[in-house]
Write a protein that holds these residues in place. Sequence first.
Motif, PDB file in Angstrom:
ATOM      1  N   SER A 305       0.909  -1.194  -0.150  1.00  0.00           N
ATOM      2  CA  SER A 305       0.065   0.208   0.060  1.00  0.00           C
ATOM      3  C   SER A 305       0.872   1.300   0.016  1.00  0.00           C
ATOM      4  CB  SER A 305      -0.905  -0.129   1.142  1.00  0.00           C
ATOM      5  OG  SER A 305      -0.173   0.035   2.545  1.00  0.00           O
ATOM      6  N   LEU A 306       2.103   1.082   0.399  1.00  0.00           N
ATOM      7  CA  LEU A 306       2.898   2.345   0.551  1.00  0.00           C
ATOM      8  C   LEU A 306       3.810   2.612  -0.573  1.00  0.00           C
ATOM      9  CD1 LEU A 306       3.914   2.100   4.091  1.00  0.00           C
ATOM     10  CD2 LEU A 306       2.191   3.647   3.285  1.00  0.00           C
ATOM     11  N   GLY A 308       3.148   2.752  -4.040  1.00  0.00           N
ATOM     12  CA  GLY A 308       2.962   3.972  -5.167  1.00  0.00           C
ATOM     13  C   GLY A 308       1.426   4.543  -4.830  1.00  0.00           C
ATOM     14  N   PRO A 309       1.547   5.797  -5.332  1.00  0.00           N
ATOM     15  CA  PRO A 309       0.229   6.413  -5.388  1.00  0.00           C
ATOM     16  C   PRO A 309      -0.428   5.980  -6.522  1.00  0.00           C
ATOM     17  CG  PRO A 309       1.782   7.822  -5.867  1.00  0.00           C
ATOM     18  CD  PRO A 309       2.653   6.618  -5.611  1.00  0.00           C
ATOM     19  N   GLY A 310      -1.448   6.846  -6.846  1.00  0.00           N
ATOM     20  CA  GLY A 310      -2.323   6.724  -7.974  1.00  0.00           C
ATOM     21  C   GLY A 310      -2.827   5.407  -8.428  1.00  0.00           C
TER      22      GLY A 310
ATOM     23  N   LYS B  14      -8.957  10.199  -1.260  1.00  0.00           N
ATOM     24  CA  LYS B  14      -7.914   9.248  -1.509  1.00  0.00           C
ATOM     25  C   LYS B  14      -6.581   9.645  -1.232  1.00  0.00           C
ATOM     26  CE  LYS B  14      -7.632   7.942  -5.865  1.00  0.00           C
ATOM     27  NZ  LYS B  14      -7.644   7.359  -7.174  1.00  0.00           N
ATOM     28  N   GLN B  15      -6.154  11.008  -1.836  1.00  0.00           N
ATOM     29  CA  GLN B  15      -4.894  11.524  -1.650  1.00  0.00           C
ATOM     30  C   GLN B  15      -4.404  12.003  -0.205  1.00  0.00           C
ATOM     31  OE1 GLN B  15      -2.800  11.434  -4.161  1.00  0.00           O
ATOM     32  NE2 GLN B  15      -4.399  10.732  -5.341  1.00  0.00           N
ATOM     33  N   LEU B  18      -3.696   8.714   1.505  1.00  0.00           N
ATOM     34  CA  LEU B  18      -2.359   8.454   1.052  1.00  0.00           C
ATOM     35  C   LEU B  18      -1.202   9.156   1.579  1.00  0.00           C
ATOM     36  CD1 LEU B  18      -2.237   7.968  -2.658  1.00  0.00           C
ATOM     37  CD2 LEU B  18      -1.212   6.467  -1.134  1.00  0.00           C
ATOM     38  N   GLY B  76       4.775  11.164  -2.125  1.00  0.00           N
ATOM     39  CA  GLY B  76       3.786   9.926  -1.885  1.00  0.00           C
ATOM     40  C   GLY B  76       2.438  10.447  -2.765  1.00  0.00           C
ATOM     41  N   ILE B  77       2.218  11.812  -2.470  1.00  0.00           N
ATOM     42  CA  ILE B  77       0.868  12.178  -3.013  1.00  0.00           C
ATOM     43  C   ILE B  77       1.228  12.297  -4.649  1.00  0.00           C
ATOM     44  CG2 ILE B  77      -0.706  14.185  -3.264  1.00  0.00           C
ATOM     45  CD1 ILE B  77      -0.659  13.992  -0.209  1.00  0.00           C
TER      46      ILE B  77
END
Lengths: 337, 216
Positions: A305-306, A308-310, B14-15, B18, B76-77
Amino acid sequence: MEDEIQPLLNPTTASASPSVATSGASFTALLGLPPNRAVELLHEPTFPSDPALVDRAARFSVFAAAAAASSAPSPEVSPPPPPPETAKKRKDGASTNGKAKVKKGKHAEEDTDGENKLPYVHVRARRGQATDSHSLAERARREKINARMKLLQELVPGCSKISGTALVLDEIINHVQYLQRQVEYLSMRLAAVNPRIDFSGLDTFLSATTMECGRLTIGNAKVGTELDQQQQQPVWSEVGVSDSDQMNSTTNSKRPQIQLQQNQLQQFWHVDFLNTQNHLQPSVWERDTVMGSTAPHVQREEQHSLVGPGPVPLLAFDRVNPVAPPIQSNQQLKMEL
Amino acid sequence: MHVTKEFKKKTFLKQLLLGLHVSNSISNPISIQQRKNSIKLSADLAMAFARGRTHWTHALITKLGQKEENKSTLKGILGRRYEILMARYSCPLLYQKVQRRKKSVTSYRFSYNAQKRRSSALKGSCVRVSPSVVARNLENRRTKVLKRLVPGGEFLNGSSLLSEALDYVISLKAQVDMMKSLWRATQVSSSSNVELVPSAPLQKKDASCTIANSEE
């Protein structure tokens, strides 16, 4: 990001042409004002043609024909780069004023071929006003500013009664400061509530909405070694189930309570959220295998989960524990937020 | 409108999550201040990201990216856009220009006030300033304040400043709404959870109903 926003914005604009998200179009999209009203705000009442185009024209009317095309798009708001436009100003009969009555107001004409054609703005001097290019430009600029001020006035509560630019600006400044302070305050509250900032319950919610999953495991992406104590509360997961009509799982005595909570939660969340969700099967909810035996598995999920974003979902989807009847054990689950 | 706002909310959330994940995994924030800061950071970044390409979003992201500790959350974002944005906007010249302009603005204000004081001291009575001048000065002052408030506003003029401010206000409102609902959701779940475990079904029902009533 822009690609996604663009098709969403386009159908909301009033005009047929997939125009540049002009300030009018984008702001109405944001504000939810009917486009007609926003257009009225933005323009003189007397023009005939397409609202969005006139808006565009008005905005660009200050630019001289030649030089402006490059500078025009730079401060622009939204995704599709505006088609190269030039606005041309024509002084109407400046020299032959005499008795000729000059029409009031501006109007814009448009080449109807498509968005790449250049719209010309014919700015006519009003009666009894100077007609040289400087004052015209200034007037157009002032009208632009006034139009924006009107929109801002609509937005900021309590501003519509105030007249005068400085006071309205004052209100706007106060409002912005107030909102910023609210953000700080809310973040402080959220920080105070959670011992850890993870909101793992919301993960399920989000992944449920975004991923259209059939099965998912609730990943505890929690830092630290407290995995044993933390378990997911299925209430969170069930927020994702819209309308709660698809509870086809084993009817339990526990179910009704969960359903009640879900109804509450439905009230609290914006309705928008729930309307867009796909119907998930409630039998999906599986407790994450938190207990010590599967600790490494959870670790892996964390990393997943950590990473990659998107497009990478917050949770890993997994077929672990296919049907363990977690429903009876839901009662003991406590959510750790 | 409905569609776009909703889309933004989802993306925002979501962001945000994250960002929270990332920021939480990096360091274990101990104090409440740190937690608050990381939450706020994630929220701002998520909002800027969800909004898309506007002046203020770029400016905000750049400003937040200047600080060292925020970089991981940013990465990350933003993901792959991070490098692009940083490369484009990290020129130190721009930043220096900002500093210089700020200095000139403050010095201008100071000199203006000094001038007024001097002239009033000379005349001994109120300074005769025409109303239009007064209005213009007020407006200028307010515009400067607004420029300071809106991220990236120092470089904008007049109508563009106003449109950016409009956009910014809208997104701020959306952000506040989202955080409020987040807050309420945590409240509900935590309180209902407490009720849920020990008591009998009937009681639970009452509790949940009262919670619903009180909230609404």
